[in-house]
Design an enzyme around this catalytic site. Structure first.
Site, PDB file in Angstrom:
ATOM      1  N   HIS A 127       0.905  -1.179  -0.030  1.00  0.00           N
ATOM      2  CA  HIS A 127      -0.143   0.275  -0.415  1.00  0.00           C
ATOM      3  C   HIS A 127       0.855   0.933  -0.043  1.00  0.00           C
ATOM      4  O   HIS A 127       0.544   1.995   1.206  1.00  0.00           O
ATOM      5  CB  HIS A 127      -1.256   0.006   1.233  1.00  0.00           C
ATOM      6  N   GLU A 172      -4.233  -0.137  -5.853  1.00  0.00           N
ATOM      7  CA  GLU A 172      -4.294   0.319  -6.658  1.00  0.00           C
ATOM      8  C   GLU A 172      -2.878   1.230  -7.267  1.00  0.00           C
ATOM      9  O   GLU A 172      -2.870   2.586  -7.507  1.00  0.00           O
ATOM     10  CB  GLU A 172      -5.025   2.350  -6.062  1.00  0.00           C
ATOM     11  N   GLU A 373     -12.986  -0.846  -0.590  1.00  0.00           N
ATOM     12  CA  GLU A 373     -12.255   0.401   0.237  1.00  0.00           C
ATOM     13  C   GLU A 373     -13.676   1.130  -0.152  1.00  0.00           C
ATOM     14  O   GLU A 373     -13.920   1.264  -1.418  1.00  0.00           O
ATOM     15  CB  GLU A 373     -11.253   1.352   0.143  1.00  0.00           C
TER      16      GLU A 373
HETATM   17  C1  GBH Z   1      -7.480   5.581  -1.453  1.00  0.00           C
HETATM   18  O1  GBH Z   1      -7.192   5.988  -2.576  1.00  0.00           O
HETATM   19  C2  GBH Z   1      -6.027   4.834  -0.479  1.00  0.00           C
HETATM   20  O2  GBH Z   1      -6.135   3.526  -0.570  1.00  0.00           O
HETATM   21  C3  GBH Z   1      -6.499   5.123   0.899  1.00  0.00           C
HETATM   22  O3  GBH Z   1      -4.880   4.878   0.891  1.00  0.00           O
HETATM   23  C4  GBH Z   1      -6.701   6.139   0.922  1.00  0.00           C
HETATM   24  O4  GBH Z   1      -6.725   7.389   2.483  1.00  0.00           O
HETATM   25  C5  GBH Z   1      -8.179   6.654   0.366  1.00  0.00           C
HETATM   26  O5  GBH Z   1      -8.746   6.130  -0.640  1.00  0.00           O
HETATM   27  C6  GBH Z   1      -9.177   8.040   0.470  1.00  0.00           C
HETATM   28  O6  GBH Z   1      -8.051   8.666  -0.829  1.00  0.00           O
HETATM   29  O7  GBH Z   1     -10.581  14.663  -7.688  1.00  0.00           O
HETATM   30  O8  GBH Z   1     -12.646  14.328  -7.972  1.00  0.00           O
HETATM   31  O9  GBH Z   1     -11.458  13.724  -9.498  1.00  0.00           O
HETATM   32  C7  GBH Z   1      -7.865   6.755  -3.299  1.00  0.00           C
HETATM   33  C8  GBH Z   1      -7.708   6.637  -4.782  1.00  0.00           C
HETATM   34  C9  GBH Z   1      -7.842   8.910  -6.259  1.00  0.00           C
HETATM   35  C10 GBH Z   1      -9.511   8.444  -5.402  1.00  0.00           C
HETATM   36  C11 GBH Z   1      -7.798   9.813  -6.813  1.00  0.00           C
HETATM   37  C12 GBH Z   1     -10.466   9.680  -5.574  1.00  0.00           C
HETATM   38  C13 GBH Z   1      -9.838  11.641  -7.412  1.00  0.00           C
HETATM   39  C14 GBH Z   1     -11.542  11.949  -6.953  1.00  0.00           C
HETATM   40  N1  GBH Z   1      -8.099   8.548  -5.357  1.00  0.00           N
HETATM   41  N2  GBH Z   1      -9.612  10.331  -6.819  1.00  0.00           N
HETATM   42  S1  GBH Z   1     -11.604  13.542  -8.055  1.00  0.00           S
END
Ligand code: GBH
Length: 479
Positions: A127, A172, A373
């Protein structure tokens, strides 16, 4: 699947797994204790200007020392499964070679504590906390890192495989590659689209090689966890049956290929979509994709882990300024959505989860599905030792209803893990964004169950939701 609906309960299938998730660097702290080596997140977060407030995971939730109390909390909540990650640099301080016994000992103590509490450990092997020594040798842009990850996987399995049933490889890979090596907002903070594509491929290879070595050692339930994203136009948000123009349809398809199918197809079908290969060839060349790689990546797995937060809303150009997380989409506009958002600014779209699950069940019918998640940050307020986070409860309830609808539509969804058990180090946002169902005071390390945690405990107990929607919060409660 038919789901019993006993009385006023909207029930989930028997054996449905309820749990919560965390990740090592976000909660453990003890970053330089007991022989742990530095990871790219130590280096990155200590670099000025990278995280909000200059926050680091140095102490985080101090879970490394407080894990017994944290497991008691999980027990109190009735969790059936707990997904955590193993910090590679705790186990192999320089990413290869010498094993740090104290690191493995910690995870063994944690696993034993969980088992004693009747909670199934779900172990994520990566992770995002790559050992810094491997980054110094090129990190995920270096093919060798994939082989080192397979070795590391085997080391952890050999110690815990007799007690841990469910193994997850990389979390991810899109985020690691495109936010870490492409956009530079995550560790290691590099900004090269070509490197991002190479990193993505090597993360997939790492997954495949890891599955192989776990399987050889006897693992029976193995998963890949992806951040999966429904991609749609602003118009489709209002009307899912909307017929798109050819240009909009192409824009949606291209973004879907980059964020979803770039990972789903190699892992579950052994192919890259042509759209992806065209873009990769143009930006990075194809030299890093060797003969046999797709076969190595396409290992049979039992479960697909789905991390769902929010959809991606796009339409055909002009894409100015270009979105650095999506190389090859300069003629696509990322519009965002007119929907209520969480504290991270992400639009709240529960139907995105049902659409995603139904689509996965249709397109990849062989693999079981698990929400690894789902959750949200809100600006929680502590008063009189309570956190009335009605917004988070509503978020979770909405998404669970969507999950239930997908099961009724035939999706083989086996369980749901809320992100996150604890408020924690939210990467580039530091401690300013709280995703926990348990509040953490980062000065005192005191834990406090939020109202959403109390609600979740009841959901777990009844294996379902209430048929009628939970009472909406009054205006006074929200204010
Ligand atoms: C996860 O990633 C992780 O696995 C975790 O560690 C983390 O704490 C958790 O989510 C919360 O962030 O700006 O509307 O385009 C999340 C991956 C990638 C999800 C970027 C939201 C952007 C949305 N993220 N994405 S937007």
């Amino acid at each position: 699947t038919t789901i019993a609906t006993r009385g006023r309960t909207l029930a989930f299938p028997d054996g449905f797994i309820w749990g919560a998730a965390t990740a090592a660097y976000q909660i453990e702290g003890a970053a330089s204790e007991d022989g742990r080596g530095p990871s790219i997140w130590d280096t990155f977060s200590r670099t000025p200007g990278t995280t909000v407030g200059g926050h680091t995971g140095e102490t985080a939730c101090d879970h490394y020392h407080r894990y017994p109390a944290d497991v008691s909390l999980m027990e109190e909540l009735g969790l059936e499964a707990y997904r955590f990650s193993v910090a590679w640099p705790r186990v192999q301080p320089s990413g290869s070679g010498a094993v740090n016994a104290a690191g493995l000992d910690f995870y063994e103590r944690l696993v034993d504590e969980l088992l004693e509490a009747g909670i199934s450990p779900y172990v994520t092997l990566y992770h995002w906390d790559l050992p810094q020594a491997l980054e110094d040798a090129g990190g995920w842009t270096n093919r060798d890192t994939a082989y080192r990850f397979a070795d590391f996987s085997r080391i952890v399995y050999d110690r815990l495989g007799d007690r841990v049933a469910t193994w997850m490889t990389v979390n991810e890979p899109w985020v690691s590659a495109f936010l870490g090596y492409g956009m530079g907002v995550h560790a290691p903070g590099r900004t090269s689209s070509a490197e991002a594509f190479r990193a993505a491929h090597h993360l997939l290879l790492a997954h495949g090689l890891s599955v192989r070595s776990l399987r050889d050692a006897g693992a029976r339930e193995i998963a890949l966890t992806l951040n999966l994203v429904p991609v749609l136009t602003p118009g489709q948000l209002n009307d899912p049956s909307l017929v798109l123009s050819a240009q909009d349809a192409e824009a949606v398809d291209r973004v879907d290929c980059l964020v979803n199918r770039q990972f789903l197809d190699p892992a579950l079908r052994g192919t890259y979509p042509d759209q992806v290969l065209n873009i990769v060839e143009r930006i990075a060349g194809l030299g890093h994709i060797h003969d046999g790689d797709l076969k190595a990546i396409n290992q049979p797995i039992e479960l697909l882990g789905i991390n769902y937060y929010t959809p991606c809303v796009v339409r055909s150009g002009p894409g100015e300024p270009a979105n650095p997380a999506y190389p090859g989409t300069e003629d696509i506009e990322f519009t965002g959505a007119y929907a209520p958002t969480t504290a991270t600014g992400w639009p709240i779209v529960p139907t995105g989860l049902s659409e995603l699950l139904v689509r996965l069940a249709r397109d990849y019918p062989e693999v079981g599905l698990l929400v690894t998640e789902n959750g949200a940050a809100f600006d929680d307020v502590v008063s009189d030792d309570r956190v009335h986070d009605a917004d988070r409860t509503a978020f979770l309830e909405g998404h669970l209803r969507a999950a239930h609808a997908a099961i009724e539509a035939g999706a083989d969804l086996r369980g749901y893990l809320v992100w996150s058990l604890l408020d924690n180090f939210e990467w580039a946002e530091g401690y300013t964004k709280r995703f926990g169902i348990v509040h953490v005071d980062f000065d005192t390390q005191r834990r406090l169950l939020k109202d959403s945690a109390r609600w979740y405990r009841e959901v777990i107990q009844r294996n379902g939701l209430w048929r009628e929607r939970t009472r909406r919060p009054t205006l006074e409660e929200v204010a």
